[in-house]
Design a protein around this motif. Sequence first.
Motif, PDB file in Angstrom:
ATOM      1  N   ILE B 180       3.047  -2.871 -10.636  1.00  0.00           N
ATOM      2  CA  ILE B 180       1.593  -3.005 -10.414  1.00  0.00           C
ATOM      3  C   ILE B 180       1.262  -4.457 -10.057  1.00  0.00           C
ATOM      4  CG2 ILE B 180      -0.707  -2.726 -11.484  1.00  0.00           C
ATOM      5  CD1 ILE B 180       0.647  -0.045 -11.334  1.00  0.00           C
ATOM      6  N   GLU B 181       1.854  -5.370 -10.825  1.00  0.00           N
ATOM      7  CA  GLU B 181       1.614  -6.806 -10.606  1.00  0.00           C
ATOM      8  C   GLU B 181       2.052  -7.207  -9.189  1.00  0.00           C
ATOM      9  OE1 GLU B 181       3.590 -10.798 -12.321  1.00  0.00           O
ATOM     10  OE2 GLU B 181       3.669  -9.036 -13.644  1.00  0.00           O
ATOM     11  N   THR B 182       3.184  -6.674  -8.747  1.00  0.00           N
ATOM     12  CA  THR B 182       3.682  -6.986  -7.400  1.00  0.00           C
ATOM     13  C   THR B 182       2.746  -6.421  -6.342  1.00  0.00           C
ATOM     14  OG1 THR B 182       5.917  -6.814  -8.275  1.00  0.00           O
ATOM     15  CG2 THR B 182       5.719  -6.839  -5.886  1.00  0.00           C
ATOM     16  N   TYR B 183       2.307  -5.171  -6.550  1.00  0.00           N
ATOM     17  CA  TYR B 183       1.400  -4.542  -5.581  1.00  0.00           C
ATOM     18  C   TYR B 183       0.083  -5.321  -5.479  1.00  0.00           C
ATOM     19  CZ  TYR B 183       4.280  -0.325  -4.993  1.00  0.00           C
ATOM     20  OH  TYR B 183       5.284   0.559  -4.683  1.00  0.00           O
ATOM     21  N   GLN B 184      -0.332  -5.928  -6.591  1.00  0.00           N
ATOM     22  CA  GLN B 184      -1.596  -6.687  -6.568  1.00  0.00           C
ATOM     23  C   GLN B 184      -1.486  -7.917  -5.659  1.00  0.00           C
ATOM     24  OE1 GLN B 184      -2.033  -7.120 -10.786  1.00  0.00           O
ATOM     25  NE2 GLN B 184      -3.509  -5.427 -10.947  1.00  0.00           N
ATOM     26  N   LYS B 185      -0.243  -8.400  -5.461  1.00  0.00           N
ATOM     27  CA  LYS B 185      -0.055  -9.630  -4.678  1.00  0.00           C
ATOM     28  C   LYS B 185       0.320  -9.358  -3.229  1.00  0.00           C
ATOM     29  CE  LYS B 185       1.955 -12.012  -8.609  1.00  0.00           C
ATOM     30  NZ  LYS B 185       3.306 -12.263  -9.127  1.00  0.00           N
ATOM     31  N   THR B 186       0.464  -8.078  -2.879  1.00  0.00           N
ATOM     32  CA  THR B 186       0.947  -7.778  -1.525  1.00  0.00           C
ATOM     33  C   THR B 186      -0.105  -7.046  -0.696  1.00  0.00           C
ATOM     34  OG1 THR B 186       2.013  -5.841  -2.473  1.00  0.00           O
ATOM     35  CG2 THR B 186       3.424  -7.721  -2.049  1.00  0.00           C
ATOM     36  N   LYS B 187       0.200  -6.927   0.608  1.00  0.00           N
ATOM     37  CA  LYS B 187      -0.694  -6.220   1.535  1.00  0.00           C
ATOM     38  C   LYS B 187      -0.016  -4.916   1.968  1.00  0.00           C
ATOM     39  CE  LYS B 187      -0.645  -9.268   4.902  1.00  0.00           C
ATOM     40  NZ  LYS B 187       0.300 -10.319   4.634  1.00  0.00           N
ATOM     41  N   LEU B 188      -0.794  -4.024   2.532  1.00  0.00           N
ATOM     42  CA  LEU B 188      -0.211  -2.747   2.996  1.00  0.00           C
ATOM     43  C   LEU B 188       0.892  -2.981   4.026  1.00  0.00           C
ATOM     44  CD1 LEU B 188      -3.427  -0.554   3.377  1.00  0.00           C
ATOM     45  CD2 LEU B 188      -1.579  -0.211   1.731  1.00  0.00           C
ATOM     46  N   THR B 189       0.665  -3.949   4.931  1.00  0.00           N
ATOM     47  CA  THR B 189       1.649  -4.181   5.998  1.00  0.00           C
ATOM     48  C   THR B 189       2.910  -4.894   5.490  1.00  0.00           C
ATOM     49  OG1 THR B 189       0.353  -6.113   6.590  1.00  0.00           O
ATOM     50  CG2 THR B 189       0.075  -4.163   7.971  1.00  0.00           C
ATOM     51  N   ASP B 190       2.939  -5.276   4.212  1.00  0.00           N
ATOM     52  CA  ASP B 190       4.176  -5.839   3.657  1.00  0.00           C
ATOM     53  C   ASP B 190       5.214  -4.747   3.431  1.00  0.00           C
ATOM     54  OD1 ASP B 190       3.239  -8.409   3.627  1.00  0.00           O
ATOM     55  OD2 ASP B 190       2.435  -8.293   1.596  1.00  0.00           O
ATOM     56  N   PHE B 191       4.749  -3.493   3.375  1.00  0.00           N
ATOM     57  CA  PHE B 191       5.694  -2.388   3.206  1.00  0.00           C
ATOM     58  C   PHE B 191       6.400  -2.127   4.526  1.00  0.00           C
ATOM     59  CE2 PHE B 191       2.663  -0.921  -0.194  1.00  0.00           C
ATOM     60  CZ  PHE B 191       3.558  -1.041  -1.248  1.00  0.00           C
ATOM     61  N   CYS B 192       7.716  -1.986   4.468  1.00  0.00           N
ATOM     62  CA  CYS B 192       8.471  -1.636   5.671  1.00  0.00           C
ATOM     63  C   CYS B 192       8.040  -0.227   6.090  1.00  0.00           C
ATOM     64  CB  CYS B 192       9.958  -1.673   5.358  1.00  0.00           C
ATOM     65  SG  CYS B 192      10.967  -1.201   6.742  1.00  0.00           S
ATOM     66  N   ILE B 196       0.249  -2.003  11.733  1.00  0.00           N
ATOM     67  CA  ILE B 196      -1.223  -2.073  11.766  1.00  0.00           C
ATOM     68  C   ILE B 196      -1.872  -0.724  12.070  1.00  0.00           C
ATOM     69  CG2 ILE B 196      -1.550  -4.554  12.152  1.00  0.00           C
ATOM     70  CD1 ILE B 196      -1.730  -3.918  15.154  1.00  0.00           C
ATOM     71  N   ARG B 197      -1.157   0.133  12.813  1.00  0.00           N
ATOM     72  CA  ARG B 197      -1.733   1.455  13.119  1.00  0.00           C
ATOM     73  C   ARG B 197      -1.785   2.331  11.875  1.00  0.00           C
ATOM     74  NH1 ARG B 197       0.421   3.572  18.922  1.00  0.00           N
ATOM     75  NH2 ARG B 197      -0.575   1.995  20.165  1.00  0.00           N
ATOM     76  N   TYR B 198      -0.676   2.317  11.119  1.00  0.00           N
ATOM     77  CA  TYR B 198      -0.670   3.091   9.869  1.00  0.00           C
ATOM     78  C   TYR B 198      -1.681   2.515   8.889  1.00  0.00           C
ATOM     79  CZ  TYR B 198       2.825   6.778   9.986  1.00  0.00           C
ATOM     80  OH  TYR B 198       3.481   7.956  10.227  1.00  0.00           O
ATOM     81  N   GLU B 199      -1.805   1.182   8.917  1.00  0.00           N
ATOM     82  CA  GLU B 199      -2.779   0.536   8.042  1.00  0.00           C
ATOM     83  C   GLU B 199      -4.189   1.064   8.364  1.00  0.00           C
ATOM     84  OE1 GLU B 199      -3.555  -3.623   8.689  1.00  0.00           O
ATOM     85  OE2 GLU B 199      -3.790  -3.990   6.543  1.00  0.00           O
ATOM     86  N   ALA B 200      -4.479   1.166   9.662  1.00  0.00           N
ATOM     87  CA  ALA B 200      -5.796   1.669  10.080  1.00  0.00           C
ATOM     88  C   ALA B 200      -5.997   3.104   9.593  1.00  0.00           C
ATOM     89  CB  ALA B 200      -5.917   1.595  11.595  1.00  0.00           C
ATOM     90  N   ARG B 201      -4.936   3.904   9.676  1.00  0.00           N
ATOM     91  CA  ARG B 201      -5.007   5.292   9.217  1.00  0.00           C
ATOM     92  C   ARG B 201      -5.274   5.360   7.709  1.00  0.00           C
ATOM     93  NH1 ARG B 201      -0.455   9.829  10.312  1.00  0.00           N
ATOM     94  NH2 ARG B 201      -0.259   9.450  12.498  1.00  0.00           N
ATOM     95  N   LEU B 202      -4.582   4.463   6.972  1.00  0.00           N
ATOM     96  CA  LEU B 202      -4.786   4.422   5.518  1.00  0.00           C
ATOM     97  C   LEU B 202      -6.212   3.965   5.212  1.00  0.00           C
ATOM     98  CD1 LEU B 202      -1.344   2.857   4.590  1.00  0.00           C
ATOM     99  CD2 LEU B 202      -2.139   5.075   3.791  1.00  0.00           C
ATOM    100  N   ASN B 203      -6.663   2.944   5.954  1.00  0.00           N
ATOM    101  CA  ASN B 203      -8.027   2.425   5.757  1.00  0.00           C
ATOM    102  C   ASN B 203      -9.056   3.533   5.953  1.00  0.00           C
ATOM    103  OD1 ASN B 203      -7.487  -0.896   7.252  1.00  0.00           O
ATOM    104  ND2 ASN B 203      -6.888  -0.045   5.293  1.00  0.00           N
ATOM    105  N   ALA B 204      -8.804   4.367   6.974  1.00  0.00           N
ATOM    106  CA  ALA B 204      -9.753   5.443   7.280  1.00  0.00           C
ATOM    107  C   ALA B 204      -9.871   6.425   6.124  1.00  0.00           C
ATOM    108  CB  ALA B 204      -9.310   6.161   8.549  1.00  0.00           C
ATOM    109  N   SER B 205      -8.846   6.463   5.258  1.00  0.00           N
ATOM    110  CA  SER B 205      -8.894   7.356   4.096  1.00  0.00           C
ATOM    111  C   SER B 205      -9.277   6.593   2.826  1.00  0.00           C
ATOM    112  CB  SER B 205      -7.544   8.025   3.900  1.00  0.00           C
ATOM    113  OG  SER B 205      -7.216   8.782   5.024  1.00  0.00           O
ATOM    114  N   GLY B 206      -9.786   5.394   3.001  1.00  0.00           N
ATOM    115  CA  GLY B 206     -10.245   4.616   1.848  1.00  0.00           C
ATOM    116  C   GLY B 206      -9.143   3.886   1.109  1.00  0.00           C
ATOM    117  N   ILE B 207      -7.976   3.725   1.768  1.00  0.00           N
ATOM    118  CA  ILE B 207      -6.847   3.013   1.135  1.00  0.00           C
ATOM    119  C   ILE B 207      -6.735   1.643   1.809  1.00  0.00           C
ATOM    120  CG2 ILE B 207      -4.340   3.050   0.777  1.00  0.00           C
ATOM    121  CD1 ILE B 207      -4.592   6.160   0.922  1.00  0.00           C
ATOM    122  N   PHE B 208      -7.034   0.602   1.041  1.00  0.00           N
ATOM    123  CA  PHE B 208      -7.062  -0.740   1.621  1.00  0.00           C
ATOM    124  C   PHE B 208      -6.005  -1.671   1.032  1.00  0.00           C
ATOM    125  CE2 PHE B 208     -11.222   1.070   2.301  1.00  0.00           C
ATOM    126  CZ  PHE B 208     -11.445   0.798   3.640  1.00  0.00           C
TER     127      PHE B 208
END
Lengths: 84, 413
Positions: B180-192, B196-208
Amino acid sequence: MLEKINEKVSANLVYDAQKGAVYPSQILWQGKTFAITKIGYHHLTREGRNTKHIFSVSDSSLFFKLALDTENLNWTLEEVSDGT
Amino acid sequence: MELDLNHNEPTIMHLDLNSCFASIEQQANPLLRGKPIVVAAYTTPNGCILAPSIEAKKEGIKVGMRVRDAQFLYPKVVVLAPDPPKYRNVHLRLRRLLNEYSPNVVPKSIDEAVIDFSGTTALKRGLVDTGLEIKRRIKSEIGEWLLCNIGISTNRLLAKLAASLHKPNGLDVITANNLIETYQKTKLTDFCGINIRYEARLNASGIFTPIDFLNASLQTLQKQVFKSINGYNWYLRLRGWEVDAIDFGRKSYGHSYALPRPSDDEIELSKLLMKLCEKMGRRLRQAGYFTQGIHISTLYNDGTHWHKAMRLNRPIFSTPDLFSKAETVLNFQPQIKKISNLTVSCYSLMKCSVDQLEIFDSGENRKKKLTQAVDNINDKYGEYVITPALMLGLGDKIIDRVAFGGVKELEEW
C-alpha cells in the motif's frame, strides 16, 4: 574523438597463471610504444568459425580497441579514442 | 470475489542493468567514465538515441531523442555507434552468473532478466543478501562500471516495479507489508503494461492512482475497464499473485531498415528487400524452421504506412523463395510512394522435422541441399561470403542491431 584505424600492430601479451588472466601489456603503433594501464573489457566475436578476441584497453590518455585473430594470431588496432 | 494480498515470501527477482549500452561502453573505455555519453542508432544529427549514460540523463538527455537534441542540451556529449557483439557478450555473461543462483532465469531483453528462486537455496539465505551478492559479482566478474537495479517481490509485475523505484543501483522489495505504501508513492504509468492510453481508460472509470486501481472491484476491471480476461489478470497482479509466468515461444522472424534517404526506386528497394530476406532466412533456417506466411510493412516519407500479409500454400525456407514472395507482397502497394522504413517478417512457422515428402521430385530437395551448402559456407567463413547477386554493392547497409524487447535469438544459442 573516436577514429577507425584497422592497422596491424605489434603487441605484448601477458598471461597471469595465478589470476588466469590474459591481456596485452603494450602495443607498438606508428613507431610509438603505448603501455596499457587498464583493461576495460574483453570479449569474443565470430566471423564464420574464426574467433577474434577483442580487448578494449587504455593507457593514461588514449583508448585502444585491439583484435587478436585466433586463426593467424595477428593483432589489429581497430579503433583509437581520446575519450572526447 | 474478494481476494487478499499475497502474503507469501517473495521468490521473484527482476534485474535491470542501468543505462546498459552506455555503461558497457564506459566499462570498455575507461576514458568515458563519468562523462555524459550516448549510444545512438546513427551518430549523425538525426540518429536516434538508444541509451544515454547516467551522467547524460542528469543533463536531461533521454532515450528516443535525436542526437542533435542531445547536443543542444549538452554540446560536449560523446556520441557512439552501437557495438552489438559486446552487449550480447555482457548479456550472456550475466545470464551465466544468474544461472548459478537459479535454473529459472528468463531474459526479458538484453539488459533485463527475471529470476524465479522457487525451490532454490538462495531463498533460505534471503533474496536481499542474494541480490547484494549478485550486484557485487557483476562488478567483480563482468565489469566494475556496471550497475543494476534489483526488485524483489511475489510476482513479476511487482518485482519490475520494485526495480524501478530507486535508479540507479537500487534494491527494493515489495511485499504485502509495504504494498500500500509503495502504491501511494507511484503513478499508474509506473506499472509495466500501463501506458498513457490505458491510463486514460482507467481514468474514465474513476481510477486515477494505483490505490484506486487496487481498490477497484474485479467486476469493474473485468467488465468496465479491460472488458476481457486482462481485468482478472490485473486484479491478481496488483495483489501480488503471479499470472505472468508464461514462456512465449518464437512466433515470427523479421528485419527492418530505416532508409537514410526515402526511396521509391524499384532496384534499390529490391536490393534492400533481398538483404532483409537473407538475414531473416538465415535466422529462420538456423533455428530449424520453415515459414508459411510473409508480411511486409512500409512507412512512407509522408508519415503514412501500409502493410500486407500473405499466407503461402506451401512452406518455404530459402532466401530466393522468401524474397520472391516478399516482393510479390510489396508489389501490392496501392500507391508508389517514397519509403522511409521497410520491414519484412515471416510468421506461421513450422519445424523442419515435419517436412512433407513428395511423390514426384519438384526440386525442393535439391534446393534444400543447395541452401544448406550455402549456409554452411557462410557459417564457416563469415556472413555474406556467398550472397545473392542482387545484394552486390550493398556493403554495410542493414547492419547488426540489438532488438528492443525479447532476446529470443540469444535464447536459441
